[in-house]
Scaffold this active site. Sequence first.
Site, short mmCIF file in Angstrom:
data_model
loop_
_atom_site.label_atom_id
_atom_site.label_comp_id
_atom_site.label_asym_id
_atom_site.label_seq_id
_atom_site.Cartn_x
_atom_site.Cartn_y
_atom_site.Cartn_z
N TYR A 156 1.06 -1.15 -0.07
CA TYR A 156 -0.04 -0.07 -0.01
C TYR A 156 0.91 1.12 0.13
O TYR A 156 1.64 1.38 0.83
CB TYR A 156 -1.02 0.01 1.31
CG TYR A 156 -1.71 1.26 1.20
CD1 TYR A 156 -2.74 1.46 0.50
CD2 TYR A 156 -1.70 1.99 2.42
CE1 TYR A 156 -3.70 2.67 0.60
CE2 TYR A 156 -2.38 3.19 2.60
CZ TYR A 156 -3.33 3.53 1.54
OH TYR A 156 -4.22 4.60 1.78
N ASP A 251 9.20 2.73 -0.20
CA ASP A 251 8.05 3.50 0.58
C ASP A 251 8.42 3.07 1.98
O ASP A 251 8.10 1.68 2.52
CB ASP A 251 6.79 2.99 0.00
CG ASP A 251 5.69 3.76 0.95
OD1 ASP A 251 5.98 4.19 1.85
OD2 ASP A 251 4.65 3.69 0.36
N LYS A 279 4.26 9.19 8.75
CA LYS A 279 3.85 8.58 9.98
C LYS A 279 4.93 9.00 11.00
O LYS A 279 4.92 10.33 11.47
CB LYS A 279 3.87 7.11 10.10
CG LYS A 279 2.69 6.58 9.08
CD LYS A 279 2.20 5.20 8.97
CE LYS A 279 0.87 5.11 8.35
NZ LYS A 279 1.04 4.42 6.95
C1 LIG Z 1 0.45 4.70 5.81
C2 LIG Z 1 1.02 4.41 4.49
C3 LIG Z 1 0.98 5.16 3.34
C4 LIG Z 1 0.19 6.53 3.32
O1 LIG Z 1 0.35 7.57 4.17
P1 LIG Z 1 -1.00 8.27 4.74
O2 LIG Z 1 0.04 9.26 5.71
O3 LIG Z 1 -1.83 7.75 5.35
O4 LIG Z 1 -1.30 9.03 3.24
C5 LIG Z 1 1.95 5.16 2.37
N1 LIG Z 1 2.58 4.10 2.36
C6 LIG Z 1 2.88 3.23 3.35
C7 LIG Z 1 3.76 2.24 3.45
C8 LIG Z 1 2.00 3.29 4.48
O5 LIG Z 1 2.22 2.63 5.25
#
Ligand SMILES: *Cc1c(COP(=O)(O)O)cnc(C)c1O
Length: 445
Positions: A156, A251, A279
């Site tokens: 994701y 990511d 985060k």
């Molecule tokens: C949470 C998450 C996102 C998205 O971040 P948001 O601040 O919720 O838009 C993207 N990539 C990874 C791996 C995530 O865990």
Amino acid sequence: MTAAHHPSAVTAARRTHSRAAFAHARHLIPGGVNSPARAFGGVGGEPIFFQSALGQRLTDIDGNTYLDYIGSWGPMILGHRHPRVMAAIERVLTTGTSYGAPTEAESDLAELIIAAVPSIEKVRMVSSGTEAAMSAVRLARGFTRRDRIVKFAGNYHGHVDALLVAAGSSAATLGVPNSPGITEGTARDTLVLDYNEPEQLDDAFRAQGDTIAAVLLEPVVGNMGLVVPTPEFLEAARRLTSRHGALLVFDEVMTGFRLAYGGAQELLGVTPDLTTLGKIVGGGLPLGAYGGRADVMDHVLPAGKVFQAGTLSGNPLAVAAGMATLEELRDTSPYAALDRRGARLEAGFRAAAAQAGLTTWTARVGSMMTTFFQSGPEPVPVTGWKTAGPSDTDRYAAFFWGMIDRGIYLPCSQYEALFFSAAHTDADIDATIAAAVEVMGGMAS
Ligand SMILES: *Cc1c(COP(=O)(O)O)cnc(C)c1O
């Protein structure tokens, strides 16, 4: 989805205010929540509304308290309302909360990020992980002048159109790998492969390597439950992108500052070209970032021509919370202690499942962990979406509600990793294991 495991009448009666608040919110906000992962769709039942948090504990609006194993889905690695973070936020309240103009604090945070994350030579701040991923994809395309992005099933990267194809977490739980509103044209430029399958990457690059702008991946996956990469898979991703002139993008929105101060790339010893952060980097306030090789980052406007902007980018409150969080992590380095407590939790959950005769697969890296409930007689190693997908979500739901009954707040989906913080003690971990022994024992009978 799992009506059989709605919360017991006893504990539902302890959450009457949450129930009323949810009924009210549903008239005003689609589904009653501002992000679908919060709706408890993956476990049946209704979400719990919170009023406060401190350290490792949450208090709901009925006054019940819980040990928190979500940590706002990752940011709260220091626990809630950490004194250093609160003091930094309070200082900003006496000066100004937004200027739409540069501040020195943004360079201070950039310096901290660059010093911490091996791949990052220059960094741009945004307001969420989604924005970071979206911007990194545009930059990769602008830099390489190619269209295609390779991603992996069950990874994701936020709700970016081009990346919401075979995405994990709430997309996986809700069964919307392709959301309505995403055009076929957009999806066509995204090539979805299986995680941990280096031959598929080989084939893709052999067939169409000169069209691929970037390979984007979670270097440890948290969004289909926790899935650990093989060294061969990461090595192939690094080698093939380099050879074919594509960019490797990690990511690290979830893993950055979580698995090590320098993120998964420090832990695993693989350096990507670009990295996305979110985060933890905002310390519980809205902040994301993307960064990497200076020659690539210098293509971002106004240094270069790839457009990306934000009214609240580098917001003073978020920058202060992020800086205080990173400084505390740098100064105290809680990672060895987190890993030790994680090993204790992992061993406890494995033993509880074995004792109850339940088939499970538990995967963990540091302070992220998932126990996958399975329906076969023998555990199946979970290496990607093909093995994570068939998990027994009804059993997970039963486990989740049993733990809620005992004051343990786990992710409300089989396909989300749990997180704990530096505020969690050995006693907290042991209490969690004791609850798991009871709940799993009850599930066996
Ligand atoms: C949470 C998450 C996102 C998205 O971040 P948001 O601040 O919720 O838009 C993207 N990539 C990874 C791996 C995530 O865990």
